[in-house]
Write a protein that holds these residues in place. Structure first.
Motif, short mmCIF file in Angstrom:
data_model
loop_
_atom_site.label_atom_id
_atom_site.label_comp_id
_atom_site.label_asym_id
_atom_site.label_seq_id
_atom_site.Cartn_x
_atom_site.Cartn_y
_atom_site.Cartn_z
N VAL A 1 0.83 -1.21 0.00
CA VAL A 1 0.00 0.00 0.00
C VAL A 1 0.87 1.27 0.00
O VAL A 1 0.63 2.17 -0.82
CB VAL A 1 -1.02 -0.01 1.16
N PRO A 2 1.89 1.39 0.85
CA PRO A 2 2.72 2.60 0.81
C PRO A 2 3.43 2.79 -0.54
O PRO A 2 3.62 3.93 -0.98
CB PRO A 2 3.73 2.39 1.94
N PHE A 3 3.81 1.70 -1.19
CA PHE A 3 4.43 1.81 -2.51
C PHE A 3 3.47 2.46 -3.50
O PHE A 3 3.83 3.41 -4.20
CB PHE A 3 4.85 0.42 -3.02
N TYR A 4 2.24 1.97 -3.57
CA TYR A 4 1.27 2.54 -4.50
C TYR A 4 0.95 3.99 -4.15
O TYR A 4 0.81 4.83 -5.02
CB TYR A 4 0.01 1.69 -4.55
N GLU A 5 0.85 4.29 -2.87
CA GLU A 5 0.59 5.67 -2.46
C GLU A 5 1.75 6.58 -2.88
O GLU A 5 1.53 7.70 -3.34
CB GLU A 5 0.34 5.74 -0.96
N ALA A 6 2.98 6.10 -2.77
CA ALA A 6 4.14 6.89 -3.20
C ALA A 6 4.16 7.09 -4.71
O ALA A 6 4.80 8.01 -5.22
CB ALA A 6 5.44 6.21 -2.74
N CYS A 7 3.43 6.24 -5.44
CA CYS A 7 3.34 6.34 -6.90
C CYS A 7 2.10 7.16 -7.33
O CYS A 7 1.74 7.16 -8.51
CB CYS A 7 3.28 4.95 -7.53
N GLY A 8 1.47 7.83 -6.39
CA GLY A 8 0.38 8.73 -6.73
C GLY A 8 -1.02 8.14 -6.63
O GLY A 8 -2.00 8.78 -7.02
N PHE A 9 -1.14 6.95 -6.10
CA PHE A 9 -2.46 6.32 -5.93
C PHE A 9 -3.03 6.69 -4.56
O PHE A 9 -2.28 6.87 -3.60
CB PHE A 9 -2.34 4.79 -6.03
N THR A 10 -4.35 6.79 -4.49
CA THR A 10 -5.03 7.03 -3.22
C THR A 10 -6.06 5.92 -2.99
O THR A 10 -6.60 5.35 -3.94
CB THR A 10 -5.73 8.39 -3.20
N ARG A 11 -6.32 5.64 -1.73
CA ARG A 11 -7.29 4.60 -1.38
C ARG A 11 -8.67 5.00 -1.87
O ARG A 11 -9.12 6.13 -1.66
CB ARG A 11 -7.33 4.38 0.13
N SER A 12 -9.34 4.06 -2.51
CA SER A 12 -10.69 4.28 -3.00
C SER A 12 -11.71 3.53 -2.14
O SER A 12 -12.63 4.13 -1.59
CB SER A 12 -10.80 3.81 -4.45
N HIS A 13 -11.54 2.23 -2.01
CA HIS A 13 -12.45 1.42 -1.22
C HIS A 13 -11.80 0.07 -0.90
O HIS A 13 -10.68 -0.18 -1.34
CB HIS A 13 -13.80 1.24 -1.92
N VAL A 14 -12.51 -0.73 -0.15
CA VAL A 14 -12.01 -2.03 0.29
C VAL A 14 -13.00 -3.11 -0.12
O VAL A 14 -14.21 -2.92 -0.04
CB VAL A 14 -11.81 -2.04 1.82
N LEU A 15 -12.48 -4.25 -0.57
CA LEU A 15 -13.31 -5.43 -0.82
C LEU A 15 -13.10 -6.37 0.37
O LEU A 15 -12.08 -7.07 0.45
CB LEU A 15 -12.90 -6.12 -2.12
N PRO A 16 -14.04 -6.37 1.32
CA PRO A 16 -13.86 -7.17 2.54
C PRO A 16 -13.71 -8.67 2.25
O PRO A 16 -14.40 -9.22 1.38
CB PRO A 16 -15.14 -6.91 3.34
N ASN A 17 -12.81 -9.30 2.97
CA ASN A 17 -12.59 -10.75 2.92
C ASN A 17 -12.24 -11.30 1.54
O ASN A 17 -12.41 -12.49 1.29
CB ASN A 17 -13.81 -11.49 3.49
N PHE A 18 -11.75 -10.47 0.65
CA PHE A 18 -11.46 -10.91 -0.72
C PHE A 18 -10.50 -12.10 -0.74
O PHE A 18 -10.73 -13.09 -1.43
CB PHE A 18 -10.87 -9.76 -1.54
N PHE A 19 -9.43 -12.02 0.01
CA PHE A 19 -8.41 -13.07 -0.03
C PHE A 19 -8.87 -14.34 0.68
O PHE A 19 -8.51 -15.44 0.28
CB PHE A 19 -7.08 -12.56 0.54
N ILE A 20 -9.70 -14.21 1.68
CA ILE A 20 -10.23 -15.37 2.39
C ILE A 20 -11.24 -16.11 1.51
O ILE A 20 -11.26 -17.34 1.46
CB ILE A 20 -10.88 -14.93 3.73
N GLU A 21 -12.08 -15.38 0.79
CA GLU A 21 -13.15 -15.98 0.00
C GLU A 21 -12.69 -16.47 -1.38
O GLU A 21 -13.36 -17.30 -1.99
CB GLU A 21 -14.29 -14.99 -0.17
N ASN A 22 -11.58 -15.95 -1.91
CA ASN A 22 -11.18 -16.26 -3.28
C ASN A 22 -9.92 -17.09 -3.43
O ASN A 22 -9.61 -17.51 -4.54
CB ASN A 22 -11.02 -14.96 -4.07
N TYR A 23 -9.20 -17.33 -2.35
CA TYR A 23 -7.96 -18.10 -2.43
C TYR A 23 -8.09 -19.39 -1.63
O TYR A 23 -8.77 -19.42 -0.60
CB TYR A 23 -6.78 -17.26 -1.94
#
Length: 170
Positions: free
Chosen positions: A127-149
Protein backbone atom coordinates in the motif's frame (compact mmCIF):
# COMPACT_ATOMS: atom_id res chain seq x y z
CA UNK A 1 18.96 3.65 -9.18
CA UNK A 2 16.54 2.61 -11.92
CA UNK A 3 18.26 0.36 -14.45
CA UNK A 4 18.17 1.36 -18.12
CA UNK A 5 15.23 -0.57 -19.48
CA UNK A 6 12.62 -0.83 -22.15
CA UNK A 7 9.06 -1.98 -21.68
CA UNK A 8 7.57 -4.17 -24.39
CA UNK A 9 4.20 -5.70 -25.10
CA UNK A 10 3.85 -9.44 -24.50
CA UNK A 11 1.49 -10.66 -27.19
CA UNK A 12 1.90 -14.44 -26.97
CA UNK A 13 3.09 -17.21 -24.67
CA UNK A 14 2.12 -15.27 -21.55
CA UNK A 15 2.18 -18.46 -19.52
CA UNK A 16 5.99 -18.41 -19.83
CA UNK A 17 5.93 -15.52 -17.34
CA UNK A 18 4.24 -17.72 -14.73
CA UNK A 19 7.07 -17.60 -12.16
CA UNK A 20 7.21 -13.83 -12.31
CA UNK A 21 3.41 -13.38 -12.22
CA UNK A 22 3.18 -15.66 -9.19
CA UNK A 23 5.29 -13.19 -7.24
CA UNK A 24 2.36 -10.76 -7.40
CA UNK A 25 -0.57 -13.19 -7.26
CA UNK A 26 0.44 -16.52 -5.78
CA UNK A 27 -2.52 -18.61 -6.96
CA UNK A 28 -2.26 -19.47 -10.65
CA UNK A 29 -5.97 -20.07 -11.24
CA UNK A 30 -6.61 -16.48 -10.07
CA UNK A 31 -3.99 -15.18 -12.54
CA UNK A 32 -5.63 -17.19 -15.31
CA UNK A 33 -8.85 -15.21 -14.78
CA UNK A 34 -7.21 -12.12 -16.31
CA UNK A 35 -4.04 -13.41 -18.03
CA UNK A 36 -5.54 -13.04 -21.52
CA UNK A 37 -8.16 -10.40 -20.70
CA UNK A 38 -5.87 -7.40 -20.95
CA UNK A 39 -2.57 -6.17 -22.33
CA UNK A 40 0.63 -7.56 -20.85
CA UNK A 41 3.90 -5.69 -20.65
CA UNK A 42 7.38 -6.74 -19.54
CA UNK A 43 10.44 -4.68 -18.62
CA UNK A 44 13.85 -5.74 -19.91
CA UNK A 45 17.35 -4.31 -19.82
CA UNK A 46 17.77 -1.70 -22.54
CA UNK A 47 20.56 -3.77 -24.08
CA UNK A 48 18.62 -7.08 -24.01
CA UNK A 49 18.89 -8.67 -27.46
CA UNK A 50 15.74 -8.24 -29.52
CA UNK A 51 14.02 -10.76 -31.71
CA UNK A 52 12.85 -10.09 -35.25
CA UNK A 53 9.51 -9.06 -33.76
CA UNK A 54 11.37 -6.35 -31.80
CA UNK A 55 10.50 -7.80 -28.44
CA UNK A 56 12.49 -9.89 -26.00
CA UNK A 57 10.73 -13.19 -25.48
CA UNK A 58 12.93 -14.51 -22.71
CA UNK A 59 10.70 -14.35 -19.61
CA UNK A 60 13.41 -15.40 -17.15
CA UNK A 61 15.42 -12.30 -18.14
CA UNK A 62 12.56 -9.85 -17.55
CA UNK A 63 12.99 -7.32 -14.73
CA UNK A 64 9.24 -7.28 -14.18
CA UNK A 65 5.84 -7.45 -15.81
CA UNK A 66 2.19 -6.46 -15.43
CA UNK A 67 -1.22 -6.93 -17.02
CA UNK A 68 -3.49 -3.95 -17.68
CA UNK A 69 -7.20 -4.66 -18.08
CA UNK A 70 -10.18 -2.61 -19.23
CA UNK A 71 -12.63 -2.53 -16.33
CA UNK A 72 -15.27 -0.51 -18.16
CA UNK A 73 -17.10 2.50 -16.77
CA UNK A 74 -17.77 2.85 -13.06
CA UNK A 75 -20.79 4.34 -11.25
CA UNK A 76 -19.21 7.81 -11.55
CA UNK A 77 -19.06 7.50 -15.33
CA UNK A 78 -15.26 7.20 -15.30
CA UNK A 79 -13.39 4.80 -17.59
CA UNK A 80 -11.22 2.43 -15.55
CA UNK A 81 -7.99 0.61 -16.46
CA UNK A 82 -6.62 -1.75 -13.83
CA UNK A 83 -3.05 -2.94 -13.29
CA UNK A 84 -3.08 -6.58 -12.25
CA UNK A 85 -0.08 -8.66 -11.18
CA UNK A 86 2.54 -5.95 -11.08
CA UNK A 87 5.53 -8.22 -10.49
CA UNK A 88 9.22 -7.40 -10.16
CA UNK A 89 11.97 -10.00 -10.05
CA UNK A 90 13.46 -10.03 -6.52
CA UNK A 91 16.90 -9.13 -7.92
CA UNK A 92 15.44 -5.88 -9.25
CA UNK A 93 13.03 -4.94 -6.46
CA UNK A 94 13.45 -1.51 -4.87
CA UNK A 95 15.31 -0.25 -7.93
CA UNK A 96 12.50 1.65 -9.67
CA UNK A 97 11.27 -1.12 -11.96
CA UNK A 98 7.79 -1.30 -10.40
CA UNK A 99 7.42 2.48 -10.46
CA UNK A 100 8.56 2.56 -14.10
CA UNK A 101 6.01 -0.09 -15.04
CA UNK A 102 3.25 1.89 -13.31
CA UNK A 103 4.29 5.11 -15.04
CA UNK A 104 4.28 3.28 -18.36
CA UNK A 105 0.76 1.98 -17.62
CA UNK A 106 -0.43 5.50 -16.78
CA UNK A 107 1.02 6.97 -19.99
CA UNK A 108 -0.36 4.08 -22.04
CA UNK A 109 -3.86 4.41 -20.56
CA UNK A 110 -4.17 8.18 -20.44
CA UNK A 111 -5.89 8.65 -23.81
CA UNK A 112 -8.60 6.02 -23.26
CA UNK A 113 -9.13 6.04 -19.49
CA UNK A 114 -9.84 8.43 -16.63
CA UNK A 115 -8.58 6.26 -13.76
CA UNK A 116 -5.75 3.77 -13.29
CA UNK A 117 -6.69 1.33 -10.54
CA UNK A 118 -4.80 -1.31 -8.55
CA UNK A 119 -6.05 -3.83 -6.02
CA UNK A 120 -3.73 -5.19 -3.35
CA UNK A 121 -3.70 -6.74 0.07
CA UNK A 122 -3.74 -4.37 3.02
CA UNK A 123 -0.01 -4.80 3.53
CA UNK A 124 2.69 -2.44 4.80
CA UNK A 125 4.82 -3.65 1.85
CA UNK A 126 2.48 -2.72 -0.99
CA UNK A 127 0.00 0.00 0.00
CA UNK A 128 2.72 2.60 0.81
CA UNK A 129 4.43 1.81 -2.51
CA UNK A 130 1.27 2.54 -4.50
CA UNK A 131 0.59 5.67 -2.46
CA UNK A 132 4.14 6.89 -3.20
CA UNK A 133 3.34 6.34 -6.90
CA UNK A 134 0.38 8.73 -6.73
CA UNK A 135 -2.46 6.32 -5.93
CA UNK A 136 -5.03 7.03 -3.22
CA UNK A 137 -7.29 4.60 -1.38
CA UNK A 138 -10.69 4.28 -3.00
CA UNK A 139 -12.45 1.42 -1.22
CA UNK A 140 -12.01 -2.03 0.29
CA UNK A 141 -13.31 -5.43 -0.82
CA UNK A 142 -13.86 -7.17 2.54
CA UNK A 143 -12.59 -10.75 2.92
CA UNK A 144 -11.46 -10.91 -0.72
CA UNK A 145 -8.41 -13.07 -0.03
CA UNK A 146 -10.23 -15.37 2.39
CA UNK A 147 -13.15 -15.98 0.00
CA UNK A 148 -11.18 -16.26 -3.28
CA UNK A 149 -7.96 -18.10 -2.43
CA UNK A 150 -7.56 -21.73 -1.45
CA UNK A 151 -4.90 -20.97 1.15
CA UNK A 152 -4.00 -18.11 3.51
CA UNK A 153 -2.04 -15.30 1.84
CA UNK A 154 0.57 -13.96 4.26
CA UNK A 155 2.67 -10.88 3.62
CA UNK A 156 5.05 -9.23 6.11
CA UNK A 157 3.86 -11.73 8.72
CA UNK A 158 0.19 -10.70 8.38
CA UNK A 159 -2.58 -12.78 6.84
CA UNK A 160 -4.26 -10.75 4.13
CA UNK A 161 -8.04 -10.62 4.30
CA UNK A 162 -9.30 -7.51 2.53
CA UNK A 163 -8.32 -6.15 -0.87
CA UNK A 164 -7.55 -2.43 -0.87
CA UNK A 165 -8.49 -0.65 -4.11
CA UNK A 166 -6.32 2.36 -4.92
CA UNK A 167 -6.83 4.77 -7.80
CA UNK A 168 -4.86 7.38 -9.68
CA UNK A 169 -6.48 10.03 -11.86
CA UNK A 170 -5.06 10.16 -15.35
Amino acid sequence: MTPAMRITSVDCDREQYRDLLLLADEQWDMVELYLHRGEMFAAYAEDEPRTKADSALVPHRAFGCMIVTDEGVDERGLRIAEVKSLAVDPAHQRSGVGRSLLEFAARHATLEYDILRVGTGDSPLTVPFYEACGFTRSHVLPNFFIENYDHPIVEAGVQLKDMVILERRL
